[in-house]
Enzyme design. Structure first.
Site, PDB file in Angstrom:
ATOM      1  N   GLU A 144       0.894  -1.157   0.000  1.00 50.11           N
ATOM      2  CA  GLU A 144       0.000   0.000   0.000  1.00 50.11           C
ATOM      3  C   GLU A 144       0.930   1.203   0.000  1.00 50.11           C
ATOM      4  O   GLU A 144       1.294   1.722   1.042  1.00 50.11           O
ATOM      5  CB  GLU A 144      -0.912  -0.022   1.235  1.00 50.11           C
ATOM      6  CG  GLU A 144      -2.206   0.749   1.012  1.00 50.11           C
ATOM      7  CD  GLU A 144      -2.075   2.249   1.178  1.00 50.11           C
ATOM      8  OE1 GLU A 144      -1.292   2.862   0.413  1.00 50.11           O
ATOM      9  OE2 GLU A 144      -2.757   2.799   2.047  1.00 50.11           O
ATOM     10  N   GLU A 153       4.339   8.610  -3.964  1.00 53.23           N
ATOM     11  CA  GLU A 153       5.161   8.099  -2.855  1.00 53.23           C
ATOM     12  C   GLU A 153       6.216   7.109  -3.335  1.00 53.23           C
ATOM     13  O   GLU A 153       6.793   6.375  -2.538  1.00 53.23           O
ATOM     14  CB  GLU A 153       4.257   7.447  -1.797  1.00 53.23           C
ATOM     15  CG  GLU A 153       3.472   8.483  -1.007  1.00 53.23           C
ATOM     16  CD  GLU A 153       2.545   7.875   0.032  1.00 53.23           C
ATOM     17  OE1 GLU A 153       2.632   6.654   0.287  1.00 53.23           O
ATOM     18  OE2 GLU A 153       1.719   8.628   0.581  1.00 53.23           O
TER      19      GLU A 153
END
Length: 686
Positions: A144, A153
């Site tokens: 995740e 990210e």
């Protein structure tokens, strides 16, 4: 151990050295993290669990051992799901040490010590082999690593490395794929966050128009995504110009490439208009067949019954480099370019395929005009707010005289231009930075010899800067780019105090004063980011709750935090209350300003916290609010200034009142403004 941290105080402007605990940074990281929000995201958690169960089953059906690699494990939740689904062993990788330590405790507490190994490393440093972190490559990859933009990210380089070195070929992946969707829209409101619109000023000698320099008109802006809660954007604020189309997909079960690339789709506008904005979101399929799907689609695309509030994944607004007129039915090409961490978009008229291909350059756009570096998106919106500008014009007209010598103290402000057009004899503009941009700006409006830029700090201002003139009108919005919380703009008061010797005895200060306001509210959803979770999908994550609470108690919970409340609906449980006033006509006093009292709760609901904001009293009967605009109905629904962040002080315990008789009749408060540090301390008791 203590450490000294240097920081510029946003309110007083002073450079300070503060003694901080060596763990201060990590406590801030945890206190402000969105872990609680993720653990409260039921839809995400249920879908991940279903996907993990299905992946473990598929591996077992092939007669293989299920070895899981969980990158970015956080609390260890996904690894525990895999272990309870029958995985033989899980490697849970977490780079943030305090988080990895918490994961070890959570895994032990839930009885998975023998099934899950927590590795406190970046996944690119994990080794495989008899003496490595992992005994063998994994055949199930669970991650995740996504943000609102999907790739911000570093998901792509992480997946690329994992496929090369950490997982088997043909592994199962949860999620299996991600798909990015786009929709072309016209929106004056959103476009006002990226370009400066002309400002019309009715002056004594006719209408004047403030325009942007051409460099700014043609500037592509900055490539950073504008991520917002698009579900709070009313449909009246944008016009849909195209259907929703798939821009690109990434299959996480196969090797992933992170190198810069582009994707192109053909769009057929469903309506004619000005293409300005690309709205975008993504969904993830947890399984190859796509039956387990988790989507970020906004309200007009999916039914509200499937709606899940979340703050860790929102929707994206991308600004096209220029406004492009499109005609209904006349095809256009939309190109998405990306590097490892970000995306940006271009729109072209449909021409020959080869001709269009030659136009694709994957370099990231760069702001050439400096305005997009000086002003963030809400600030553009604020400068484009005609009603707000009108209040400043009305106030300036009241205070300016033909012999006024005016000094403006505010970052990246249009006030000096307004003051000049409205008749000030001389205008000086104190600027901390971006003098080059403002020189270009004044030049575009033929004002380069009319407004003098001063680059000295207020306390270093000399009479030679002012050509031996005294200031008769001191103006500020006030707005400073260093401000995070509403009262940080009180820096204007400290600057006003620093320049006192340069002011005439009868100086007019605009705004003449400011006031701090407060109201008790119930949030529809924002409370989740600070709410303990206890158990998540049957796993005990209390350790995480304790860790967040501990970090909040370290400092954060005694402070308010900034949130743009137009994105986070709430209802008022009390009337708004003015709690402190700051008189800019006088210098900053030596003594603290403090107040205490109680505010009555007039509606039933859950008291989640207090919202605080500033109001500036520009001139007699003219004020601007950075917070509450109005309470729009008897239910107490609030409308907030959309260009500012308000301060939210979350109560450590929530009082729920179903009827007015069992209400705690009041909330008591104590608020103290320390004039030495410029900080506001507050305490509330229910």
């Amino acid at each position: 151990m203590k450490t000294f941290c240097g920081r510029a105080n946003p309110t007083t402007g002073a450079m300070e050295w503060l003694e901080e605990d060596e763990n201060y940074d990590y406590h801030q990281e945890i206190a402000r993290s969105r872990y609680a929000d993720m653990l409260h995201d039921k839809d995400r958690n249920v879908k991940y669990y279903q996907g993990i169960r299905a992946a473990v089953s598929r591996v077992k059906e092939r007669g293989e051992k299920a070895i899981v690699l969980d990158i970015g494990t956080g609390t260890g939740l996904l690894s525990m799901m895999a272990a309870s689904a029958g995985a033989d062993f899980c490697y849970a990788v977490e780079v943030f040490k305090p988080m990895a330590n918490a994961a070890v405790k959570i895994v032990e507490k839930n009885g998975f010590r023998d099934k899950i190994k927590v590795i406190n490393k970046h996944s690119t440093e994990v080794t495989v082999g008899p003496d490595g972190d992992m005994q063998c490559r994994a055949n199930i990859l669970v991650t995740e690593l996504f943000d609102t933009e999907l790739i911000g990210e570093g998901a792509l380089p992480t997946y690329e490395h994992a496929h090369k070195y950490l997982v088997q070929e043909g592994c199962e992946a949860v999620p299996h794929r991600a798909t990015v969707y786009v929709q072309l829209v016209e929106s004056k409101r959103m476009w006002s966050w990226n370009k400066l619109f002309p400002v019309h000023v009715e002056a004594e000698d006719g209408e004047k128009v403030i325009v942007s320099p051409s460099e700014m008109e043609n500037c592509p802006g900055v490539p950073s995504v504008c991520d917002i809660q698009l579900n709070q954007m009313p449909s009246s604020d944008f016009t849909i110009l195209s259907d929703v189309v798939t821009m690109f997909s990434v299959d996480f079960s196969k090797p992933v490439r992170s190198a810069s690339t582009y994707y192109r789709v053909q769009l057929e506008p469903v309506k004619s208009g000005k293409a300005q904005i690309v709205l975008s979101w993504w969904d993830i399929d947890m399984d190859p067949s796509g039956t387990i799907n988790c989507t970020m689609a906004p309200y007009w695309v999916k039914s509200t019954s499937a709606f899940q509030w979340r703050d860790h994944w929102m929707q994206c607004v991308y600004f096209l480099p220029n406004e492009e007129p499109v005609l209904q039915g006349e095809k256009v090409y939309l190109t998405a370019c990306r590097d490892e961490y970000s995306l940006w978009y271009k729109l072209q008229k449909a021409r020959g395929e080869e001709e269009n291909k030659a136009d694709v350059r994957v370099e990231s756009p760069v702001c050439r005009c400096q305005a997009h570096l000086l002003w963030n998106r809400p600030r553009f919106g604020e400068l484009n707010d005609r009603n707000r500008t009108r209040q400043y014009i009305k106030s300036l007209m009241k205070v300016l005289k033909t012999d006024s010598v005016c000094l403006s103290i505010s970052d990246g402000s249009l006030l000096p231009v307004l003051a000049h057009y409205l008749g000030a004899k001389q205008v000086k503009y104190y600027l901390q930075y971006a003098a080059f941009f403002f020189f270009q700006f004044f030049k575009a409006n033929h004002l380069e010899d009319k407004i003098k830029i001063i680059e000295a700090r207020p306390e270093l201002l000399t009479s030679s800067h002012l050509e031996d003139k005294k200031i008769s009108v001191l103006v500020g919005e006030p707005f400073f780019t260093t401000s995070l919380l509403p009262w940080h703009n009180l820096y204007f008061w400290y600057a006003r105090t620093a320049v006192t010797s340069h002011l005439t005895s009868s100086v007019t200060v605009l705004p003449q004063s400011a006031s701090l306001h407060m109201m008790i509210v119930e949030f529809q959803d924002l409370w989740r980011i600070r709410s303990p979770c206890g158990t998540c999908e049957g796993f005990d994550v209390q350790t995480m709750d304790d860790m967040i609470k501990n970090s909040l108690n370290f400092r954060e919970s005694k402070e308010a935090e900034p949130h743009p409340l137009w994105e986070y609906p709430c209802k008022s449980l009390s009337d708004p209350r003015e709690v402190l006033t700051f008189d800019f006509r006088k210098t900053v006093p030596q003594h603290c300003l403090s107040t205490e009292g109680s505010v009555n709760l007039s509606r039933k609901g859950k008291s989640h916290g207090a919202v605080l904001w500033m109001e500036y009293h520009l001139a007699a009967d003219i004020s601007v609010s950075t917070g509450l605009m109005q309470i729009s109905n008897e239910k107490g629904n609030c409308e907030w200034n959309p260009h500012c962040k308000q301060a939210v002080y979350f109560f450590s315990s929530v009082i729920e009142s179903e009827t007015l008789s069992d209400l705690p009749s009041a909330v008591t408060y104590a608020i103290n403004f320390n004039t030495k540090t410029g900080e506001i301390a507050m305490d509330f008791k229910l």
